[in-house]
Write a protein that holds these residues in place. Structure first.
Motif, PDB file in Angstrom:
ATOM      1  N   THR A  21       0.845  -1.188   0.000  1.00 33.51           N
ATOM      2  CA  THR A  21       0.000   0.000   0.000  1.00 33.51           C
ATOM      3  C   THR A  21       0.885   1.244   0.000  1.00 33.51           C
ATOM      4  O   THR A  21       2.110   1.154   0.170  1.00 33.51           O
ATOM      5  N   VAL A  78       0.551  -6.608   1.016  1.00 30.29           N
ATOM      6  CA  VAL A  78      -0.715  -7.217   0.599  1.00 30.29           C
ATOM      7  C   VAL A  78      -0.408  -8.290  -0.432  1.00 30.29           C
ATOM      8  O   VAL A  78       0.256  -8.016  -1.440  1.00 30.29           O
ATOM      9  N   LEU A  99      -6.959 -10.098  -3.371  1.00 28.90           N
ATOM     10  CA  LEU A  99      -7.958  -9.258  -4.028  1.00 28.90           C
ATOM     11  C   LEU A  99      -9.118 -10.075  -4.594  1.00 28.90           C
ATOM     12  O   LEU A  99     -10.131  -9.514  -5.016  1.00 28.90           O
ATOM     13  N   LEU A 125     -12.758  -6.863 -10.303  1.00 25.29           N
ATOM     14  CA  LEU A 125     -11.769  -5.797 -10.223  1.00 25.29           C
ATOM     15  C   LEU A 125     -11.685  -5.053 -11.551  1.00 25.29           C
ATOM     16  O   LEU A 125     -11.595  -5.682 -12.616  1.00 25.29           O
ATOM     17  N   GLU A 128     -14.488  -3.579  -7.443  1.00 28.28           N
ATOM     18  CA  GLU A 128     -13.438  -2.848  -6.741  1.00 28.28           C
ATOM     19  C   GLU A 128     -12.601  -2.067  -7.755  1.00 28.28           C
ATOM     20  O   GLU A 128     -12.252  -2.573  -8.824  1.00 28.28           O
ATOM     21  N   TRP A 129     -12.291  -0.853  -7.385  1.00 29.34           N
ATOM     22  CA  TRP A 129     -11.473   0.051  -8.193  1.00 29.34           C
ATOM     23  C   TRP A 129     -10.017  -0.146  -7.759  1.00 29.34           C
ATOM     24  O   TRP A 129      -9.662   0.103  -6.609  1.00 29.34           O
ATOM     25  N   VAL A 130      -9.168  -0.596  -8.698  1.00 27.61           N
ATOM     26  CA  VAL A 130      -7.786  -0.934  -8.361  1.00 27.61           C
ATOM     27  C   VAL A 130      -6.817  -0.157  -9.252  1.00 27.61           C
ATOM     28  O   VAL A 130      -6.934  -0.167 -10.486  1.00 27.61           O
ATOM     29  N   LYS A 161      -9.814   7.765  -2.201  1.00 19.44           N
ATOM     30  CA  LYS A 161     -10.261   7.127  -0.973  1.00 19.44           C
ATOM     31  C   LYS A 161     -11.042   5.838  -1.238  1.00 19.44           C
ATOM     32  O   LYS A 161     -11.025   4.910  -0.424  1.00 19.44           O
ATOM     33  N   GLU A 162     -11.739   5.757  -2.374  1.00 25.26           N
ATOM     34  CA  GLU A 162     -12.511   4.551  -2.699  1.00 25.26           C
ATOM     35  C   GLU A 162     -11.679   3.514  -3.426  1.00 25.26           C
ATOM     36  O   GLU A 162     -12.140   2.393  -3.659  1.00 25.26           O
ATOM     37  N   ALA A 163     -10.454   3.865  -3.802  1.00 24.62           N
ATOM     38  CA  ALA A 163      -9.623   2.982  -4.621  1.00 24.62           C
ATOM     39  C   ALA A 163      -8.700   2.127  -3.769  1.00 24.62           C
ATOM     40  O   ALA A 163      -8.295   2.515  -2.673  1.00 24.62           O
ATOM     41  N   THR A 164      -8.354   0.963  -4.311  1.00 23.56           N
ATOM     42  CA  THR A 164      -7.287   0.142  -3.747  1.00 23.56           C
ATOM     43  C   THR A 164      -6.031   0.455  -4.554  1.00 23.56           C
ATOM     44  O   THR A 164      -5.961   0.138  -5.743  1.00 23.56           O
ATOM     45  N   LEU A 221      -2.003   0.019  -4.958  1.00 24.99           N
ATOM     46  CA  LEU A 221      -0.918  -0.879  -4.557  1.00 24.99           C
ATOM     47  C   LEU A 221       0.295  -0.695  -5.465  1.00 24.99           C
ATOM     48  O   LEU A 221       0.149  -0.532  -6.682  1.00 24.99           O
TER      49      LEU A 221
END
Length: 230
Positions: A87, A93, A98, A103, A138-140, A158-161, A163
């Motif tokens: 992250t 992670v 995931l 995704l 999921e927003w990646v 803030k809503e995104a993953t 990495l």
């Protein structure tokens, strides 16, 4: 007492002898039981996989006349690699963690120039447009270098993953269309962790609407087995 009057119990007892099975018979019986066990296992696996197979068959094969998907289907699909990502705060992670959501993935360096910011915006718009099905997705954003992310982008992520992933490992999993860069596309990964679709490079707003329709069809086709959340 005459012979004709002798009690039945006085007659000699008869013995019944049962033959033991031969080694060949035992071996054949064992082989039959093994074959039946394997057959039952295959049947159980097919029953468990049936909803997934049916949903993909519906999407890939049983299409209304004239309908075509906008995204390019990846055949064969490619599983999330067993690699460790990090992250923005440095936490580790495992990328396969995931799995469990649909995704929508983008790739770029951390500096995220204008075209990268456009893709991130379109990702959010596509998924927000799914309405009640948004929780199944999921927003990646996968960052393939060590460059810092501009501070002004962080509130919108803030809503995104987000990495950081090793670039070489990423290129062994995802692949761009011929003549394109990995960062030019958006990628779809199913809840089993299989990369299965790639959208055309450098999406416009109109292209994003078509991408959303593809994702909506995928979600409908998978409704019988896919649930929101991991």
């Amino acid at each position: 007492m005459s012979d004709t009057q002798r009690p039945e119990s006085d007659h000699p007892l008869g013995l019944t002898v049962y033959d033991l099975p031969s080694p060949q018979d035992v071996a054949q019986a064992d082989a039959k039981r093994t074959a039946m066990g394997r057959l039952r296992m295959v049947i159980v696996l097919l029953v468990c996989a049936a909803p997934v197979v049916a949903s993909y068959f519906t999407y890939y094969v049983v299409r209304p006349e004239g309908r075509r998907n906008f995204g390019e289907l990846i055949e064969p699909t490619r599983a999330l690699p067993a690699i460790t990502a990090h992250t923005l705060t440095g936490e580790s992670v495992a990328l396969p963690d995931l799995k469990g959501q649909w995704l929508l993935v983008s790739v770029s360096g951390g500096a995220c120039p204008t075209d990268c910011q456009t893709r991130l915006y379109l990702q959010r718009q596509i998924l927000t447009g799914l309405g009640k099905d948004r929780p199944r997705t999921e927003w990646v954003w996968l960052i393939d270098d060590a460059e810092p992310v501009p501070a002004e982008l962080l509130p919108g992520l803030k809503e995104a993953t987000v990495l950081r992933v090793d670039a070489a490992a990423l290129h062994q999993w995802l692949a761009p269309a011929s003549g394109q860069a990995l960062s030019d596309h958006l990628y779809v990964v199913d809840p089993h962790g299989q990369w299965m679709m790639r959208f055309p490079p450098k999406l416009s707003t109109d292209g994003a609407l078509k991408a959303k329709r593809d994702i909506e069809r995928l979600l409908r086709a998978a409704a019988s087995w896919d649930e929101a959340g991991r």
